[in-house]
Design a protein around this motif. Structure first.
Motif, mmCIF file in Angstrom:
data_model
loop_
_atom_site.group_PDB
_atom_site.id
_atom_site.type_symbol
_atom_site.label_atom_id
_atom_site.label_comp_id
_atom_site.label_asym_id
_atom_site.label_seq_id
_atom_site.Cartn_x
_atom_site.Cartn_y
_atom_site.Cartn_z
ATOM 1 N N ASN A 34 -40.376 18.501 -3.379
ATOM 2 C CA ASN A 34 -39.248 19.751 -3.781
ATOM 3 C C ASN A 34 -38.065 18.659 -4.783
ATOM 4 N N LEU A 35 -37.824 17.560 -4.254
ATOM 5 C CA LEU A 35 -37.121 16.657 -5.167
ATOM 6 C C LEU A 35 -37.421 16.424 -6.506
ATOM 7 N N GLU A 36 -38.980 16.260 -6.864
ATOM 8 C CA GLU A 36 -39.355 16.170 -8.178
ATOM 9 C C GLU A 36 -39.511 17.321 -8.880
ATOM 10 N N ILE A 37 -39.639 18.697 -8.283
ATOM 11 C CA ILE A 37 -39.680 19.788 -8.785
ATOM 12 C C ILE A 37 -38.440 20.258 -9.463
ATOM 13 N N SER A 38 -37.320 19.857 -8.385
ATOM 14 C CA SER A 38 -35.912 20.215 -8.982
ATOM 15 C C SER A 38 -35.472 19.307 -9.996
ATOM 16 N N LYS A 39 -36.115 17.848 -9.943
ATOM 17 C CA LYS A 39 -35.966 17.087 -11.110
ATOM 18 C C LYS A 39 -36.714 17.654 -12.511
ATOM 19 N N LEU A 40 -37.735 18.179 -12.127
ATOM 20 C CA LEU A 40 -38.226 18.540 -13.496
ATOM 21 C C LEU A 40 -37.713 19.816 -13.909
ATOM 22 N N ARG A 41 -37.056 20.797 -13.111
ATOM 23 C CA ARG A 41 -36.463 21.946 -13.613
ATOM 24 C C ARG A 41 -35.328 21.546 -14.234
ATOM 25 N N ASN A 42 -34.356 20.694 -14.088
ATOM 26 C CA ASN A 42 -33.273 20.188 -14.706
ATOM 27 C C ASN A 42 -33.555 19.432 -15.951
ATOM 28 N N TYR A 43 -34.991 18.774 -15.956
ATOM 29 C CA TYR A 43 -35.149 18.242 -17.112
ATOM 30 C C TYR A 43 -35.640 19.141 -18.308
ATOM 31 N N SER A 56 -45.430 11.854 -21.619
ATOM 32 C CA SER A 56 -43.774 11.484 -22.041
ATOM 33 C C SER A 56 -43.002 12.088 -20.938
ATOM 34 N N ILE A 57 -43.287 13.455 -20.451
ATOM 35 C CA ILE A 57 -42.776 13.770 -19.261
ATOM 36 C C ILE A 57 -42.586 12.964 -18.319
ATOM 37 N N SER A 58 -43.766 12.235 -17.971
ATOM 38 C CA SER A 58 -43.700 11.386 -16.778
ATOM 39 C C SER A 58 -42.846 10.153 -17.012
ATOM 40 N N ILE A 59 -42.781 9.633 -18.297
ATOM 41 C CA ILE A 59 -41.959 8.444 -18.538
ATOM 42 C C ILE A 59 -40.310 9.063 -18.367
ATOM 43 N N ASP A 60 -40.421 10.005 -18.761
ATOM 44 C CA ASP A 60 -38.738 10.576 -18.909
ATOM 45 C C ASP A 60 -38.003 10.743 -17.389
ATOM 46 N N THR A 61 -39.091 11.153 -16.594
ATOM 47 C CA THR A 61 -38.595 11.905 -15.363
ATOM 48 C C THR A 61 -39.099 10.783 -14.333
ATOM 49 N N GLY A 62 -40.164 9.964 -14.590
ATOM 50 C CA GLY A 62 -40.279 8.951 -13.363
ATOM 51 C C GLY A 62 -41.414 9.635 -12.769
ATOM 52 N N ILE A 63 -41.805 10.720 -12.573
ATOM 53 C CA ILE A 63 -42.749 11.575 -12.107
ATOM 54 C C ILE A 63 -44.249 11.293 -12.354
ATOM 55 N N THR A 64 -45.279 10.999 -11.357
ATOM 56 C CA THR A 64 -46.658 10.583 -12.039
ATOM 57 C C THR A 64 -47.412 11.809 -12.486
ATOM 58 N N VAL A 65 -48.180 11.190 -13.491
ATOM 59 C CA VAL A 65 -48.930 12.457 -14.215
ATOM 60 C C VAL A 65 -49.793 13.379 -13.379
ATOM 61 N N LYS A 66 -50.292 12.543 -12.335
ATOM 62 C CA LYS A 66 -51.127 13.581 -11.585
ATOM 63 C C LYS A 66 -50.134 14.634 -10.716
ATOM 64 N N ASN A 67 -48.734 14.207 -10.323
ATOM 65 C CA ASN A 67 -47.971 15.011 -9.621
ATOM 66 C C ASN A 67 -47.396 16.192 -10.809
ATOM 67 N N LEU A 68 -46.968 15.466 -11.969
ATOM 68 C CA LEU A 68 -46.843 16.681 -13.129
ATOM 69 C C LEU A 68 -47.922 17.848 -13.192
ATOM 70 N N ASN A 69 -49.032 17.390 -13.418
ATOM 71 C CA ASN A 69 -49.974 18.243 -13.457
ATOM 72 C C ASN A 69 -50.043 19.444 -12.626
ATOM 73 N N ARG A 70 -49.826 18.884 -11.164
ATOM 74 C CA ARG A 70 -49.832 19.567 -10.129
ATOM 75 C C ARG A 70 -48.508 21.039 -10.140
ATOM 76 N N TYR A 71 -47.340 20.176 -10.573
ATOM 77 C CA TYR A 71 -46.183 21.202 -10.755
ATOM 78 C C TYR A 71 -46.291 22.160 -11.606
ATOM 79 N N LEU A 72 -46.660 21.578 -12.911
ATOM 80 C CA LEU A 72 -46.992 22.520 -13.917
ATOM 81 C C LEU A 72 -47.872 23.681 -13.739
ATOM 82 N N GLU A 73 -48.647 23.728 -12.854
ATOM 83 C CA GLU A 73 -49.384 24.949 -12.640
ATOM 84 C C GLU A 73 -48.479 26.099 -11.723
ATOM 85 N N ASN A 74 -47.345 25.379 -11.407
ATOM 86 C CA ASN A 74 -46.615 26.561 -10.838
ATOM 87 C C ASN A 74 -46.095 27.613 -11.902
#
Ligand SMILES: [Zn+2]
Length: 81
Positions: free
Chosen positions: A28-37, A49-67
């Motif tokens: 939830n924390l990372e998703i709100s960070k991503l939303r802000n981003y 690049s999003i991973s570098i900018d946000t500090g969220i791992t690529v693996k997790n990003l791929n999961r969130y981006l399916e939302n």
């Protein structure tokens, strides 16, 4: 309900979601960070690049981006699915 393997930490848990309770608060924390981003910055064109900018791992990003809520952003990215 069935036992599931947490997509974040790999532990087994009983729930309807894809991550365990511990990890869902991190999610939830990372998703709100991503939303802000996406709201505040010109989004990067790759998950890396999003991973570098946000500090969220690529693996997790791929999961969130399916939302559903990120679908308009993820459609512009090169995602290996
Ligand atoms: Zn977990």
């Amino acid at each position: 309900m069935e036992f599931k393997k947490c997509e974040r930490c790999g532990c087994f848990f009983l729930s309807e979601s894809n991550v365990c309770e511990n990890c869902s608060s991190k999610d939830n924390l990372e998703i709100s960070k991503l939303r802000n981003y996406f709201e505040n910055e010109v989004p990067a064109t790759s998950v890396d690049s999003i991973s570098i900018d946000t500090g969220i791992t690529v693996k997790n990003l791929n999961r969130y981006l399916e939302n559903e809520e990120f679908s308009k952003f993820s459609s512009k990215l090169n995602i290996n699915t």
